[in-house]
Design a protein around this motif. Structure first.
Motif, PDB file in Angstrom:
ATOM      1  N   THR A 186       0.821  -1.211   0.000  1.00 11.88           N
ATOM      2  CA  THR A 186       0.000   0.000   0.000  1.00 11.88           C
ATOM      3  C   THR A 186       0.855   1.261   0.000  1.00 11.88           C
ATOM      4  OG1 THR A 186      -1.722  -1.174   1.232  1.00 11.88           O
ATOM      5  CG2 THR A 186      -1.844   1.228   1.215  1.00 11.88           C
ATOM      6  N   VAL A 193       1.654  10.608   2.835  1.00 13.99           N
ATOM      7  CA  VAL A 193       0.651   9.650   2.363  1.00 13.99           C
ATOM      8  C   VAL A 193      -0.656  10.393   2.077  1.00 13.99           C
ATOM      9  CG1 VAL A 193      -0.660   7.574   2.957  1.00 13.99           C
ATOM     10  CG2 VAL A 193       1.739   7.814   3.673  1.00 13.99           C
ATOM     11  N   ASP A 235      -6.706   9.580   1.471  1.00 13.23           N
ATOM     12  CA  ASP A 235      -7.526   8.405   1.201  1.00 13.23           C
ATOM     13  C   ASP A 235      -6.783   7.119   1.535  1.00 13.23           C
ATOM     14  OD1 ASP A 235      -5.788   8.929  -0.917  1.00 13.23           O
ATOM     15  OD2 ASP A 235      -7.010   7.830  -2.356  1.00 13.23           O
ATOM     16  N   GLN A 236      -5.473   7.093   1.278  1.00 17.95           N
ATOM     17  CA  GLN A 236      -4.676   5.923   1.656  1.00 17.95           C
ATOM     18  C   GLN A 236      -4.611   5.783   3.177  1.00 17.95           C
ATOM     19  OE1 GLN A 236      -0.912   6.548  -0.507  1.00 17.95           O
ATOM     20  NE2 GLN A 236      -1.279   4.583  -1.494  1.00 17.95           N
TER      21      GLN A 236
END
Length: 593
Positions: free
Chosen positions: A114, A140, A143-144
């Protein structure tokens, strides 16, 4: 008679006397009292004598320092269009102390793909059992981060921070640069102006429970971050886009190693466009070659070739008594001492004016004209135009180019220097030369920063650039008139002409030194064109450089002049600069008799 058996006397029993219960109770109480005294002593030791040490140790175990990043200042073009912005992001952190060993692999399997992390490196971070806080990733996307939070891994959390984005992708990357994963400027203006843009990071100390939760009423100290200052450039986004599109297209068409385009206002020294190719996308800089991360417009040097002849022209006209109509008999080759010099094309001896020498870009004619001045006079003029000196632009790694003093010239160095070889410049230096001629002989130092934007959007203008009269206005006007002859059908750059406008300029075709032999054989060529318009009221300078074109012509009038025409035409239109309507001077190329 028999003996009677002995009579056994019963053993006298001694009665058992239990001790006094009161005594036993007293003994028990003494033992208990002794044990309690030991506990009490230890408690006194812990709570009084050594309380400070253990309190500090407990606090250290619970207390964690969290970085509070500053909002980085934005970079905009002259009209406020964003070129570099700061957006909301998240940092992913771990508390290895509360992560059970059997859960580490599951966390690695989820987070590594991810976040694009190395699984082995991530496992190493999660295995630091004595640590209560380690960063796993910065920048980051929200949404991640929300996805990671939804997995509810014990010991994995997020913190708010910021991420740098470049909304125009590769536009102006060679000037703007990028911010690396640690949040520091690593190229271009992002690097050289990092102290201005970055602001000051803050910190917060908070208490963390054994389960990794923030203790609301616990210790909480904070030093707020200070936002960075924004920077407004002189660049204009539309011009930058056109310049970049044109140079990228021509680099591909000619197979050139690289190329640059500069658009400049000669009256103010402001750089309106600074494009280079090949480029890169600063949003994803790790996918590009590191050699593309520099600022080639100031870091790369090249020999200007015939575009440098205007400086020799200024020197011989100011100090050697040469006029535009001064006649010269020009063969296609000449020998000075033991070294031959020749023009780019074979031709019979021609009777040319000095204006004709410049229009036809004759190396031999330029050498003949330069014989009227000393090496020191030529050197002083080159220095006055900015050769051998950095422009002072706030870009990292600028080269001053190469210009040795006459004491270090060999016997024949002055001749190739006169026609732009054996010296080197960066692209901005050369654009500034033509801006000086266009501005009536006044050199205005090139500038890239319009000003800064601070708190409450307060704009502070940059200091005015330095100005210096390099040559007389009369000489500059004469050179400008001669440069108009370059774009006539008899000159070397008719492809630079723009219908309705008077255009002045000069082609350049220089040899590139081959590093394998230190000679010019097999090194390729630098094709260039520099000019300004309208020639009788100069408001824009455009300079084009192509390094080592391999397809088609390598001459400046063929490879670079069309790019000049397209960029200058667009610039004149977008800046709403109309034709002057005046008639160009009649440039006398050939001398009578």
């Amino acid at each position: 008679m028999g003996r009677r058996p002995p009579v056994r006397r019963p053993r006298t029993r001694v009665p058992f006397h239990r001790r006094d219960p009161l005594k036993r109770l007293n003994v028990g109480l003494l033992v208990v009292a002794f044990v309690l005294s030991l506990f009490a002593g230890r408690l006194v030791q812990l709570q009084t004598i050594e309380s400070g040490k253990y309190t500090a140790q407990a606090m250290r175990q619970r207390l964690q320092t969290i970085d509070l990043p500053a909002v980085r200042g934005g970079i905009t073009d002259a009209q406020g269009h964003p070129l570099a912005i700061t957006v909301e992001a998240r940092a992913i952190f771990a508390d290895p102390f509360v992560i059970k060993p059997e859960r580490r692999q599951a966390i690695v399997n989820a987070l590594a793909p991810t976040l694009g992390l190395d699984p082995a490196g991530l496992m190493k971070l999660l295995s630091k059992q004595k640590s209560r806080f380690v960063y796993l990733a910065h920048g980051v996307r929200p949404d991640q981060a929300r996805l990671i939070t939804s997995w509810k891994f014990l010991g994995i959390g997020t913190l708010p921070e910021y991420r740098r984005e470049y909304p125009n992708n590769s536009l102006g990357a060679g000037v703007i640069g990028f911010v690396n994963g640690e949040g520091d400027g690593a190229a271009g203006l992002e690097q050289s102006m990092n102290g201005v843009l970055s602001g000051r990071a803050g910190w917060q100390r908070v208490e963390i429970s054994p389960t990794g939760q923030h203790i609301p009423m616990g210790e909480d100290q904070k030093r707020p971050s200070v936002p960075g200052t924004g920077v407004r450039l002189t660049l204009m986004r539309d011009l930058q886009f056109k310049a970049q599109a044109e140079i990228e297209k021509q680099v591909r068409a000619t197979g050139a190693r690289s190329g640059t385009v500069i658009v400049m206002d000669p009256r103010t020294g402001k750089l309106l466009a600074m494009a280079s190719a090949p480029g890169y996308d600063p949003n994803d800089y790790t996918r590009s070659n590191q050699n593309r991360w520099n600022s080639p417009l100031v870091q790369d040097s090249y020999e200007p070739g015939s575009t440098g002849k205007v400086v020799t022209a200024a020197a011989v006209m100011e100090k050697g008594g040469i006029r535009p109509d001064t006649p010269f008999t020009v063969p296609d080759r000449i020998r000075k001492y033991d070294r031959p010099f020749n023009d780019s094309h074979r031709h019979a001896p021609e009777r040319l004016t000095f204006a004709g020498v410049l229009a036809k870009s004759s190396n031999v004619g330029t050498i003949l004209a330069s014989d009227g001045i000393s090496s020191q006079q030529l050197y002083q003029t080159l220095r006055a135009f900015g050769f051998g000196q950095k422009t002072g632009l706030p870009l990292p790694g600028e080269t001053a180019g190469l210009l040795k003093p006459p004491a270090q010239w060999s016997g024949t160095d002055r001749y190739p220097i006169a026609f732009g070889q054996t010296v080197s410049v960066n692209a901005v230096q050369m654009a500034s030369v033509y801006a000086t001629i266009a501005n009536g002989g006044v050199r205005v130092a090139p500038s890239l920063i319009e000003g800064t934007v601070g708190e409450n959007d307060k704009f502070t203008s940059a200091a005015a650039p330095a100005r210096k009269q390099v040559i007389s206005a009369a000489t500059a006007r004469q050179i400008s008139d001669m440069l108009e002859g370059v774009t006539t059908p008899e000159g070397t750059a008719p492809k630079a002409r723009i219908p309705g406008y008077r255009v002045a300029g000069k082609t350049g075709t220089a040899d590139i030194v081959n590093p394998r032999c230190g000679c010019y054989e097999g090194g390729g060529h630098t094709a260039s064109f520099a000019g300004f318009a309208p020639a009788d009221d100069p408001q824009l300078v455009v300079q084009v450089v192509l390094q080592a074109p391999r397809r088609g012509s390598h001459y400046g009038g063929e490879a670079a002049a069309p790019v000049f025409k397209n960029v200058m035409s667009f610039a004149l239109q977008t800046q709403k600069i109309p034709p002057t309507g005046s008639e160009p001077p009649i440039t006398k190329i050939y001398a009578g008799g």
